[in-house]
Design a protein around this motif. Sequence first.
Motif, PDB file in Angstrom:
ATOM      1  N   LYS A   1      24.662  54.703  87.880  1.00 15.47           N
ATOM      2  CA  LYS A   1      24.860  53.356  87.365  1.00 15.47           C
ATOM      3  C   LYS A   1      26.352  53.058  87.356  1.00 15.47           C
ATOM      4  CE  LYS A   1      23.559  50.175  83.679  1.00 15.47           C
ATOM      5  NZ  LYS A   1      22.819  50.005  82.404  1.00 15.47           N
ATOM      6  N   LEU A   2      26.768  52.206  88.293  1.00 20.95           N
ATOM      7  CA  LEU A   2      28.189  51.916  88.458  1.00 20.95           C
ATOM      8  C   LEU A   2      28.694  51.007  87.343  1.00 20.95           C
ATOM      9  CD1 LEU A   2      28.149  51.211  92.306  1.00 20.95           C
ATOM     10  CD2 LEU A   2      28.910  53.314  91.180  1.00 20.95           C
ATOM     11  N   SER A   3      29.895  51.285  86.881  1.00 24.04           N
ATOM     12  CA  SER A   3      30.527  50.398  85.911  1.00 24.04           C
ATOM     13  C   SER A   3      31.311  49.284  86.600  1.00 24.04           C
ATOM     14  CB  SER A   3      31.453  51.195  84.989  1.00 24.04           C
ATOM     15  OG  SER A   3      32.403  51.922  85.741  1.00 24.04           O
ATOM     16  N   GLN A   4      31.767  49.539  87.843  1.00 19.25           N
ATOM     17  CA  GLN A   4      32.499  48.553  88.635  1.00 19.25           C
ATOM     18  C   GLN A   4      32.203  48.790  90.112  1.00 19.25           C
ATOM     19  OE1 GLN A   4      34.255  46.032  87.403  1.00 19.25           O
ATOM     20  NE2 GLN A   4      34.249  46.680  85.247  1.00 19.25           N
ATOM     21  N   GLU A   5      32.764  47.920  90.969  1.00 21.16           N
ATOM     22  CA  GLU A   5      32.602  48.082  92.410  1.00 21.16           C
ATOM     23  C   GLU A   5      32.930  49.511  92.851  1.00 21.16           C
ATOM     24  OE1 GLU A   5      34.260  44.656  95.040  1.00 21.16           O
ATOM     25  OE2 GLU A   5      35.427  44.682  93.191  1.00 21.16           O
ATOM     26  N   LEU A   6      32.111  50.026  93.761  1.00 22.78           N
ATOM     27  CA  LEU A   6      32.377  51.322  94.370  1.00 22.78           C
ATOM     28  C   LEU A   6      33.113  51.059  95.688  1.00 22.78           C
ATOM     29  CD1 LEU A   6      31.783  54.399  94.048  1.00 22.78           C
ATOM     30  CD2 LEU A   6      29.789  54.027  95.525  1.00 22.78           C
ATOM     31  N   ILE A   7      34.440  51.184  95.668  1.00 23.31           N
ATOM     32  CA  ILE A   7      35.277  50.814  96.808  1.00 23.31           C
ATOM     33  C   ILE A   7      35.475  52.026  97.718  1.00 23.31           C
ATOM     34  CG2 ILE A   7      37.501  49.882  97.518  1.00 23.31           C
ATOM     35  CD1 ILE A   7      37.700  48.506  94.825  1.00 23.31           C
ATOM     36  N   PHE A   8      35.017  51.918  98.950  1.00 27.53           N
ATOM     37  CA  PHE A   8      35.077  53.019  99.914  1.00 27.53           C
ATOM     38  C   PHE A   8      36.414  53.061 100.625  1.00 27.53           C
ATOM     39  CE2 PHE A   8      30.738  53.438  99.124  1.00 27.53           C
ATOM     40  CZ  PHE A   8      30.092  54.328  99.965  1.00 27.53           C
ATOM     41  N   ASN A   9      36.767  54.237 101.103  1.00 29.72           N
ATOM     42  CA  ASN A   9      37.808  54.427 102.100  1.00 29.72           C
ATOM     43  C   ASN A   9      37.129  54.699 103.444  1.00 29.72           C
ATOM     44  OD1 ASN A   9      40.414  54.749 103.144  1.00 29.72           O
ATOM     45  ND2 ASN A   9      41.087  55.945 101.381  1.00 29.72           N
ATOM     46  N   SER A  10      37.907  54.699 104.523  1.00 30.64           N
ATOM     47  CA  SER A  10      37.343  54.892 105.865  1.00 30.64           C
ATOM     48  C   SER A  10      36.825  56.315 106.056  1.00 30.64           C
ATOM     49  CB  SER A  10      38.406  54.589 106.921  1.00 30.64           C
ATOM     50  OG  SER A  10      38.795  53.241 106.906  1.00 30.64           O
ATOM     51  N   HIS A  11      35.989  56.459 107.084  1.00 26.67           N
ATOM     52  CA  HIS A  11      35.484  57.755 107.545  1.00 26.67           C
ATOM     53  C   HIS A  11      34.697  58.484 106.460  1.00 26.67           C
ATOM     54  CE1 HIS A  11      37.701  57.396 111.294  1.00 26.67           C
ATOM     55  NE2 HIS A  11      38.748  57.013 110.582  1.00 26.67           N
ATOM     56  N   LYS A  12      33.638  57.823 105.990  1.00 27.69           N
ATOM     57  CA  LYS A  12      32.765  58.414 104.982  1.00 27.69           C
ATOM     58  C   LYS A  12      31.299  58.257 105.411  1.00 27.69           C
ATOM     59  CE  LYS A  12      36.190  59.351 102.212  1.00 27.69           C
ATOM     60  NZ  LYS A  12      37.200  59.060 103.248  1.00 27.69           N
ATOM     61  N   THR A  13      30.533  59.304 105.200  1.00 28.64           N
ATOM     62  CA  THR A  13      29.076  59.229 105.303  1.00 28.64           C
ATOM     63  C   THR A  13      28.491  59.544 103.947  1.00 28.64           C
ATOM     64  OG1 THR A  13      28.998  59.903 107.630  1.00 28.64           O
ATOM     65  CG2 THR A  13      26.995  60.215 106.340  1.00 28.64           C
ATOM     66  N   VAL A  14      27.616  58.679 103.448  1.00 31.46           N
ATOM     67  CA  VAL A  14      26.842  58.959 102.238  1.00 31.46           C
ATOM     68  C   VAL A  14      25.427  59.272 102.699  1.00 31.46           C
ATOM     69  CG1 VAL A  14      25.983  58.054 100.059  1.00 31.46           C
ATOM     70  CG2 VAL A  14      28.296  57.483 100.816  1.00 31.46           C
ATOM     71  N   ASP A  15      25.040  60.528 102.588  1.00 34.43           N
ATOM     72  CA  ASP A  15      23.806  61.050 103.164  1.00 34.43           C
ATOM     73  C   ASP A  15      22.859  61.462 102.039  1.00 34.43           C
ATOM     74  OD1 ASP A  15      21.809  62.423 104.464  1.00 34.43           O
ATOM     75  OD2 ASP A  15      23.138  63.810 105.536  1.00 34.43           O
ATOM     76  N   GLY A  16      21.840  60.640 101.785  1.00 35.77           N
ATOM     77  CA  GLY A  16      20.909  60.902 100.701  1.00 35.77           C
ATOM     78  C   GLY A  16      19.645  61.615 101.117  1.00 35.77           C
ATOM     79  N   ARG A  17      19.615  62.199 102.314  1.00 31.90           N
ATOM     80  CA  ARG A  17      18.409  62.887 102.762  1.00 31.90           C
ATOM     81  C   ARG A  17      18.115  64.109 101.892  1.00 31.90           C
ATOM     82  NH1 ARG A  17      19.859  63.718 108.999  1.00 31.90           N
ATOM     83  NH2 ARG A  17      21.919  63.981 108.023  1.00 31.90           N
ATOM     84  N   GLY A  18      16.834  64.302 101.573  1.00 31.21           N
ATOM     85  CA  GLY A  18      16.406  65.472 100.831  1.00 31.21           C
ATOM     86  C   GLY A  18      16.393  65.304  99.327  1.00 31.21           C
ATOM     87  N   VAL A  19      16.976  64.222  98.819  1.00 34.80           N
ATOM     88  CA  VAL A  19      16.966  63.936  97.387  1.00 34.80           C
ATOM     89  C   VAL A  19      16.694  62.451  97.193  1.00 34.80           C
ATOM     90  CG1 VAL A  19      18.480  65.814  96.631  1.00 34.80           C
ATOM     91  CG2 VAL A  19      19.491  63.686  97.460  1.00 34.80           C
ATOM     92  N   HIS A  20      16.468  62.078  95.947  1.00 31.15           N
ATOM     93  CA  HIS A  20      16.226  60.675  95.609  1.00 31.15           C
ATOM     94  C   HIS A  20      17.450  60.150  94.874  1.00 31.15           C
ATOM     95  CE1 HIS A  20      13.831  57.131  94.349  1.00 31.15           C
ATOM     96  NE2 HIS A  20      14.611  57.196  93.280  1.00 31.15           N
ATOM     97  N   VAL A  21      18.165  59.204  95.487  1.00 31.91           N
ATOM     98  CA  VAL A  21      19.409  58.690  94.918  1.00 31.91           C
ATOM     99  C   VAL A  21      19.300  57.176  94.765  1.00 31.91           C
ATOM    100  CG1 VAL A  21      21.900  58.450  95.212  1.00 31.91           C
ATOM    101  CG2 VAL A  21      20.756  60.549  95.950  1.00 31.91           C
ATOM    102  N   GLU A  22      19.583  56.685  93.566  1.00 34.48           N
ATOM    103  CA  GLU A  22      19.617  55.251  93.299  1.00 34.48           C
ATOM    104  C   GLU A  22      21.025  54.844  92.885  1.00 34.48           C
ATOM    105  OE1 GLU A  22      16.611  53.654  90.757  1.00 34.48           O
ATOM    106  OE2 GLU A  22      15.306  55.389  91.069  1.00 34.48           O
ATOM    107  N   ILE A  23      21.469  53.710  93.405  1.00 28.48           N
ATOM    108  CA  ILE A  23      22.745  53.121  92.996  1.00 28.48           C
ATOM    109  C   ILE A  23      22.458  51.738  92.415  1.00 28.48           C
ATOM    110  CG2 ILE A  23      24.963  52.218  93.792  1.00 28.48           C
ATOM    111  CD1 ILE A  23      25.047  54.434  95.847  1.00 28.48           C
ATOM    112  N   THR A  24      22.905  51.511  91.188  1.00 32.56           N
ATOM    113  CA  THR A  24      22.726  50.233  90.509  1.00 32.56           C
ATOM    114  C   THR A  24      24.022  49.883  89.784  1.00 32.56           C
ATOM    115  OG1 THR A  24      21.964  51.209  88.427  1.00 32.56           O
ATOM    116  CG2 THR A  24      20.299  50.810  90.096  1.00 32.56           C
ATOM    117  N   GLY A  25      24.045  48.719  89.138  1.00 31.94           N
ATOM    118  CA  GLY A  25      25.140  48.413  88.229  1.00 31.94           C
ATOM    119  C   GLY A  25      26.147  47.413  88.750  1.00 31.94           C
ATOM    120  N   GLY A  26      27.382  47.558  88.300  1.00 37.75           N
ATOM    121  CA  GLY A  26      28.417  46.561  88.548  1.00 37.75           C
ATOM    122  C   GLY A  26      28.970  46.581  89.950  1.00 37.75           C
ATOM    123  N   GLY A  27      28.835  45.448  90.651  1.00 38.08           N
ATOM    124  CA  GLY A  27      29.476  45.295  91.952  1.00 38.08           C
ATOM    125  C   GLY A  27      28.823  46.020  93.091  1.00 38.08           C
TER     126      GLY A  27
END
Length: 480
Positions: free
Chosen positions: A148-174
């Motif tokens: 549960k994000l409190s604010q925007e999740l600001i990425f930098n370049s060259h990133k992979t977010v790989d949720g395979r094999g687990v259950h991941v939820e992103i909610t919240g601010g921004g």
Amino acid sequence: MEQRTNIVFIFILSLIYTHEATMLNLTLPGQHPYPEHVVLELQSKVNVSMSRRQMLSYTTKDRSNCLTGNPIDDCWRCDSNWQLNRQKLAECGIGFGQYAAGGKGGRYYVVTDSSDDDVVTPKPGTLRFAVIQEEPLWIVFAANMGIKLSQELIFNSHKTVDGRGVHVEITGGGCITLQYISNVIIHNIHIHGCHESGNTNIRSSPTHYGRRTKSDGDGISIFGSRDIWIDHCSLANCKDGLIDAVMGSTGITISNCYFSHHNEVMLLGHDDDYLPDTGMQVTIAFNHFGPKLIQRMPRCRRGFIHVVNNDFTRWEMYAIGGSGNPTINSQGNRYTAPTDHNAKEVTKRVDTGEDKWSNWNWRSEGDIMVNGAYFVASGEGVQVKYEKAYSVEPKSATLIEQLTMNAGVLGSRHNQAKWSAGDDGDSGTTDLVTVSGGGDDDYDYSGSSGFSPTSVVSFLSVLLSALLLHFSGANFEQMS
């Protein structure tokens, strides 16, 4: 041999289209000078995958069961040991976002902490700490978790977010912000209930933080960025758009996603008068636009938008809209209209008279119209110009179901998440009611926020992958 054939095929296409290339805004980094070539290449890959599946169904029954004809999934899921080479996923992209490398070649980072308490000095082990780093990272998760994000999740370049094999939820601010960066892959993540946030300091790199104004509340905001690939995500009920791409963003593929319970689903292009968006190029492929969607699937301003092999289910206003003279290339989709007799049209030209939009290049080829749906095409000579850009016959409904059967987060395709919302359906305060797994032998999502047997196996497989990479010269880092 197959690779050599594809190279020859693309070379021939280049010769065919070089003299036909229209004048494009080529000022955007990462923009393809001949977008029709990308259209052809994508369809060639679908044809190859479908042909291979049909051929193997007569020879090797067990192996053919893993093949769906979806070239993205068939690229990595047929390897029973895919966990040992997670970064192969970066080789499986298609369309305009196919060059998104994400964190390929970088270290593995394991998210062990689901908290988001400090957006200026994020803790090691959190997702926020990972995405702001300067170096390429392949980000995985140690367990099922809800972030549960409190604010925007600001990425930098060259990133992979790989949720395979687990259950991941992103909610919240921004929620997720990709601003003035490149090379990002987001895979197998639930994103929902995102709301406005901001008017505070947020860190965007290890060396910089600054004040952010109020965010829109998008699920994923792509702003002035390129080489972006969003795959196998499930998105629903955010305050603004589920995915918006604006301000000169290009080189984007949105594939295998499941969209539901939302009003303005997807915006492509900042403003009718913002000229850099003329160079925007977006592929939307193999997605399922599901229940309780109203409009903007997508809504396009300028740019070249390829909408291919998606399943659209009963929109409430329209499916595809636009203004500012975008090129919309719709191929092999299934459009199922709502029961409302006033909402049967797939397309909508927003705030524009027919005297202007009649020259816009909106093309429908091989689309399947169900329950009275119809697509209003436009553009002088569009029939002649685009006949050459397709190498397949119109798609059948069976093929659409085959290509989109795994849309959304893997493991939940037979029982998609159910969402509860306010009366307006767009309150931004959505709660996830149920998420059930099943129907996919590779995954077993229990919905628990702690370690499950599947999570442990996934974590150990990542560790083994990292050790193999270590001995081949790469590095592994678990930040906790």
